[in-house]
Design a protein around this motif. Structure first.
Motif, PDB file in Angstrom:
ATOM      1  N   ILE A  13       0.332   8.773  -2.267  1.00  0.00           N
ATOM      2  CA  ILE A  13      -0.537   7.969  -1.932  1.00  0.00           C
ATOM      3  C   ILE A  13      -0.046   7.007  -0.669  1.00  0.00           C
ATOM      4  N   SER A  27      -4.836  -1.865   2.698  1.00  0.00           N
ATOM      5  CA  SER A  27      -4.491  -0.461   2.309  1.00  0.00           C
ATOM      6  C   SER A  27      -3.118  -0.391   1.866  1.00  0.00           C
ATOM      7  N   ILE A  77      -5.194   6.015   2.372  1.00  0.00           N
ATOM      8  CA  ILE A  77      -6.034   4.773   2.113  1.00  0.00           C
ATOM      9  C   ILE A  77      -5.932   4.120   3.412  1.00  0.00           C
ATOM     10  N   VAL A 241     -11.144   1.158   1.971  1.00  0.00           N
ATOM     11  CA  VAL A 241     -11.406  -0.282   1.378  1.00  0.00           C
ATOM     12  C   VAL A 241     -11.993  -1.155   2.088  1.00  0.00           C
ATOM     13  N   THR A 257      -8.269   1.390  -7.009  1.00  0.00           N
ATOM     14  CA  THR A 257      -7.370   2.802  -6.825  1.00  0.00           C
ATOM     15  C   THR A 257      -6.867   3.401  -7.913  1.00  0.00           C
TER      16      THR A 257
END
Length: 274
Positions: A13, A27, A77, A241, A257
């Motif tokens: 991630i 993020s 993200i 987001v 998440t």
């Protein structure tokens, strides 16, 4: 006989750093607060620093990052400033990353894209089943208490103004990054859903890291070729987001998440077994 536990699934991630209009990118605020493990044998590998909102540093870090993490699934993200919901994007297109200059004042030309990605298709979609993933994600978040993110656009503008951000320029940039029609190949989203699918990743760093990440995951999968490997599979997704500002909102982002990760892994395991 007790059921056999699922093998560990590793999830990479990443989050982005600041850019025009977003001095504190939510993020990476989310990524930096994620646990290293989740139930159901899930390991999370987070990039320890924010990815710069710049094309060349981003594409340069991805090969080593994927090689080190060896993810089964990758999740990148970013923030969509004007949105009031969380969304997983269906795919990304190449050939438009020279439209907007990054924080270093540079763009990414078509020639650089050809050198980096060769004959990869002009558009790539994730190979993870989004219909299944989003259904699971919405079920897992159905009882969430949503903070006032989703109705405080004026306070967002006020906060930006206090930070002396050029709000008009910021919103013009936001519109340029991701105003595309939704792809009807996936079930149409309900406009009231706080978590949903989208097909508007845009042509800035969000679209860039998504496209580059799908290419990199395909390379990794092919290199791991074995009877069990999903050779060449793009098991990479991107989530946008909202512009989360408070600790409460960031906390909701963390929970959203982690539930997305659980949903992605469940779907990925079913696809792998199939």
């Amino acid at each position: 006989m007790a059921p056999v536990a699922a093998a560990v699934t590793r999830v990479l991630i990443t989050g982005f750093g600041p850019f025009q209009g977003v001095p504190n990118n939510p993020s990476f605020a989310i990524v930096s607060r994620l646990p290293s493990t989740l139930p159901n044998n899930i390991e999370i590998y987070t990039h320890p620093s924010a990815i710069p909102v710049a094309y060349h540093p981003t594409i340069n870090v991805l090969p080593d990052l994927y090689a080190t993490a060896k993810p089964d699934v990758a999740l990148h993200i970013g923030v969509a400033e004007g949105r009031k919901y969380f969304a997983v994007e269906a795919g990304s297109e190449r050939g438009n990353f020279d439209l907007i200059r990054d924080i270093d004042g540079k763009n990414f030309t078509d020639a650089e894209g050809d050198a980096a990605w060769g004959n990869a298709a002009a558009r790539l979609n994730t190979d993870i089943d989004l219909d299944s993933t989003i259904t699971k994600w919405q079920t897992r978040t159905a009882d969430f208490k949503w903070p006032s993110i989703l109705s405080r656009q004026m306070s967002v503008l006020g906060a930006l103004a206090e930070q002396k951000v050029d709000v008009k320029a910021s919103h013009a940039l936001s519109e340029a990054l991701g105003e595309k029609g939704e792809d009807v190949s996936v079930a149409a989203p309900d406009p009231n859903d706080e978590v949903r699918w989208s097909d508007a990743v845009g042509f800035y760093l969000c679209g860039f890291i998504y496209y580059a990440g799908m290419v990199q995951k395909s390379v990794q999968s092919a290199a791991e070729a074995s009877p069990q490997a999903r050779v060449g599979k793009r098991d990479t997704v991107f989530m946008h987001v909202p512009l989360l500002l408070t600790e409460e909102e960031i906390g909701v982002g963390v929970n959203v998440t982690t539930e997305l990760v659980q949903s992605l892994v469940e779907t990925w395991r079913v696809q792998k077994a199939g």
